[in-house]
Design an enzyme around this catalytic site. Structure first.
Site, short mmCIF file in Angstrom:
data_model
loop_
_atom_site.label_atom_id
_atom_site.label_comp_id
_atom_site.label_asym_id
_atom_site.label_seq_id
_atom_site.Cartn_x
_atom_site.Cartn_y
_atom_site.Cartn_z
N ARG A 130 11.03 -95.72 72.48
CA ARG A 130 10.26 -94.73 71.71
C ARG A 130 8.92 -94.61 72.41
O ARG A 130 8.24 -95.62 72.63
CB ARG A 130 10.10 -95.23 70.27
CG ARG A 130 9.09 -94.47 69.41
CD ARG A 130 9.63 -93.07 69.08
NE ARG A 130 8.90 -92.46 68.01
CZ ARG A 130 7.70 -91.90 68.11
NH1 ARG A 130 7.04 -91.92 69.25
NH2 ARG A 130 7.16 -91.32 67.07
N ARG A 137 13.66 -100.21 68.31
CA ARG A 137 13.37 -99.56 69.59
C ARG A 137 12.13 -100.18 70.21
O ARG A 137 11.19 -100.55 69.51
CB ARG A 137 13.12 -98.06 69.39
CG ARG A 137 14.29 -97.32 68.79
CD ARG A 137 13.95 -95.88 68.51
NE ARG A 137 12.87 -95.77 67.55
CZ ARG A 137 12.45 -94.66 66.98
NH1 ARG A 137 13.02 -93.51 67.30
NH2 ARG A 137 11.46 -94.65 66.11
N GLU A 165 10.75 -83.07 65.23
CA GLU A 165 12.09 -83.52 64.86
C GLU A 165 13.11 -82.51 65.37
O GLU A 165 12.79 -81.35 65.59
CB GLU A 165 12.20 -83.67 63.35
CG GLU A 165 11.30 -84.75 62.77
CD GLU A 165 11.67 -86.15 63.23
OE1 GLU A 165 12.88 -86.44 63.35
OE2 GLU A 165 10.76 -86.95 63.47
#
Length: 151
Positions: free
Chosen positions: A45, A87, A53
């Site tokens: 990330r 992540r 999004e």
């Protein structure tokens, strides 16, 4: 944070001290990618930024932009932490280009003010806004953190 996540975070932070290049094998969206590290996939990330999004305006364009910067290239990363989804949160460089900054510069990501540790990013975002790059061509752009609250 449990011990397993803490250990994983410490290992990731330690390994990021070395400038190993890893193949970028996938782009999930404008701020998430997958690297091949020791023959295993590692979800990254991008630190300091938040991209639209997938279902949000410019979500696909943001993903395409990150793909243009990194997909199929060798990348290095500086891990900062592990997020709640497991992540690695990192600053990623592909072909000498810091992807985190480039996404903001191109207008395909916001500075994630809540988590930002890079003092150069706000000026890059402002320049993209003024120049009406990427998502800033729209008069009303909803930041992803606000968009997610409505989902």
């Amino acid at each position: 944070m449990n011990y397993r996540k803490l250990l994983t975070a410490l290992i990731a932070l330690h390994l990021s001290d070395f400038a190993f290049a890893h193949k970028v094998i996938g782009i999930s969206d404008g701020d998430t990618m997958t690297l091949l590290v020791d023959n295993k996939s590692l979800k990254i990330r991008l630190a300091n930024i938040d991209a639209p999004e997938k279902k949000q305006s410019f979500g696909q364009k943001s993903k395409e932009s990150l793909s243009d910067i990194c997909l199929g290239t060798d990348a290095t990363y500086e891990a900062q932490t592990i997020d709640r989804y497991g992540r690695t949160v990192a600053v990623v460089t592909c072909n000498g280009i810091e992807a985190n900054k480039e996404q903001v510069k191109r207008g395909f990501a916001w500075v994630y003010v809540k988590y930002n540790k890079d003092s150069t990013l706000p000026a890059l975002e402002n320049q993209a806004r003024v120049s009406r790059f990427g998502l800033w061509v729209e008069n009303i752009s909803i930041p992803p953190w606000e968009f997610r609250k409505k989902m």
